[in-house]
Design an enzyme around this catalytic site. Sequence first.
Site, PDB file in Angstrom:
ATOM      1  N   LEU A  49       0.879  -1.156   0.000  1.00  0.00           N
ATOM      2  CA  LEU A  49       0.000   0.000   0.000  1.00  0.00           C
ATOM      3  C   LEU A  49       0.921   1.212   0.000  1.00  0.00           C
ATOM      4  O   LEU A  49       1.803   1.330   0.849  1.00  0.00           O
ATOM      5  CB  LEU A  49      -0.891  -0.030   1.238  1.00  0.00           C
ATOM      6  CG  LEU A  49      -2.149   0.850   1.278  1.00  0.00           C
ATOM      7  CD1 LEU A  49      -3.040   0.587   0.079  1.00  0.00           C
ATOM      8  CD2 LEU A  49      -2.917   0.608   2.573  1.00  0.00           C
ATOM      9  N   ASP A  50       0.763   2.103  -0.974  1.00  0.00           N
ATOM     10  CA  ASP A  50       1.671   3.238  -1.143  1.00  0.00           C
ATOM     11  C   ASP A  50       1.794   4.065   0.138  1.00  0.00           C
ATOM     12  O   ASP A  50       0.838   4.158   0.918  1.00  0.00           O
ATOM     13  CB  ASP A  50       1.178   4.160  -2.256  1.00  0.00           C
ATOM     14  CG  ASP A  50       1.376   3.557  -3.642  1.00  0.00           C
ATOM     15  OD1 ASP A  50       2.125   2.568  -3.744  1.00  0.00           O
ATOM     16  OD2 ASP A  50       0.783   4.079  -4.602  1.00  0.00           O
ATOM     17  N   PRO A  51       2.962   4.708   0.361  1.00  0.00           N
ATOM     18  CA  PRO A  51       3.106   5.597   1.523  1.00  0.00           C
ATOM     19  C   PRO A  51       2.035   6.679   1.585  1.00  0.00           C
ATOM     20  O   PRO A  51       1.632   7.082   2.678  1.00  0.00           O
ATOM     21  CB  PRO A  51       4.500   6.201   1.320  1.00  0.00           C
ATOM     22  CG  PRO A  51       5.257   5.150   0.568  1.00  0.00           C
ATOM     23  CD  PRO A  51       4.243   4.530  -0.355  1.00  0.00           C
ATOM     24  N   LEU A  52       1.549   7.145   0.425  1.00  0.00           N
ATOM     25  CA  LEU A  52       0.525   8.182   0.414  1.00  0.00           C
ATOM     26  C   LEU A  52      -0.884   7.624   0.650  1.00  0.00           C
ATOM     27  O   LEU A  52      -1.851   8.384   0.631  1.00  0.00           O
ATOM     28  CB  LEU A  52       0.546   8.937  -0.918  1.00  0.00           C
ATOM     29  CG  LEU A  52       1.685   9.943  -1.109  1.00  0.00           C
ATOM     30  CD1 LEU A  52       1.558  10.650  -2.454  1.00  0.00           C
ATOM     31  CD2 LEU A  52       1.708  10.971   0.015  1.00  0.00           C
ATOM     32  N   ALA A  53      -0.988   6.322   0.838  1.00  0.00           N
ATOM     33  CA  ALA A  53      -2.293   5.693   1.081  1.00  0.00           C
ATOM     34  C   ALA A  53      -2.378   5.207   2.521  1.00  0.00           C
ATOM     35  O   ALA A  53      -1.381   4.848   3.142  1.00  0.00           O
ATOM     36  CB  ALA A  53      -2.504   4.532   0.129  1.00  0.00           C
TER      37      ALA A  53
END
Length: 330
Positions: A49-53
């Site tokens: 899961l992306d850092p921005l998510a």
Amino acid sequence: MNAPRTRVQRRPVHGVLLLDKPLGWSSNDILQKVKWLLRAEKAGHTGTLDPLASGVLPLCFGAATKFSQLQLEAEKTYEAIARLGQTTTTADAEGDVVLERAVDLAAITPERLAQVQAQFTGDIKQVPPMHSALKKDGKALYEYARAGIEVERPARDVTIHALNLSLVQDDQGHPAIKMRVTCSKGTYIRTLGEDVGEALGCGAHLRFLRRVETGGIDVSRCVTLEALEAMNDEERIAQVEPVDALLHRHAVVTLGEEDAGRYLSGLRRRGSWADAPAVAVYGERPHALLGVGRVVSGELIPERLLSPLEIQQILEGTPRPQASGILETL
């Protein structure tokens, strides 16, 4: 002279911790943090899961790591906000703005949004973003992107099971599209937001992304990192759900003592079971998960099995902290 270094005394932990991943952390960094908090010997996550998510990130420990692939394959639901009028290099807020266009709000009617929803619902094709971990000639696409090189990427087939779009404002007051998406594995929500923006004629980039469900696991069941850090050791261990928490959609087969032993040895068993592509197999006495398999024409075929040691450790329960303390000085 440097201060003595401390090392966490690891222990066998078997099960799944349902984490509500915070923003700013990579999936691997958060896995290592929780592994340290639980003092677990072995751990793995169920897809990045992306850092921005933020949102649902099941973390697997011990025997549960054998079944993490099930979550990789599972349908997932996201909530996202895409700012209209700007396209970026990464299709999200981390990238540089490469194109700005006017947003004709009068043209974004409920009827137009319904048309775009229909356009992107069902089986669609997506071109993966350059800023992704997919590999080309053994090299991740983001490595090419960082070097300023764009390579050709074939479109991939993905499925959007459900899509809801609505016109909103982002956190800075700009016109944006709020999306709720239920999709197959391999779907890039960044790319979907960008494509929706193109379909509306003004471009877009993602400003917010939250995974609210994966494989039937809702974010309401998840614990936050902040809450986990505030707990004592016993409370943290209590957050770890059993290994079979990942197997709730499997049919169940229970074997007697003799058949259970043979099944654990990798031998097929015959019985009156209905055909099933995915079964969770248990021993009867004691009641314990043995592994997963499938049933074809009355034959139970083993696929992923727990080891006898893993089963014994699960039955005995996770060890409690020793009186001597958690940390060992080196």
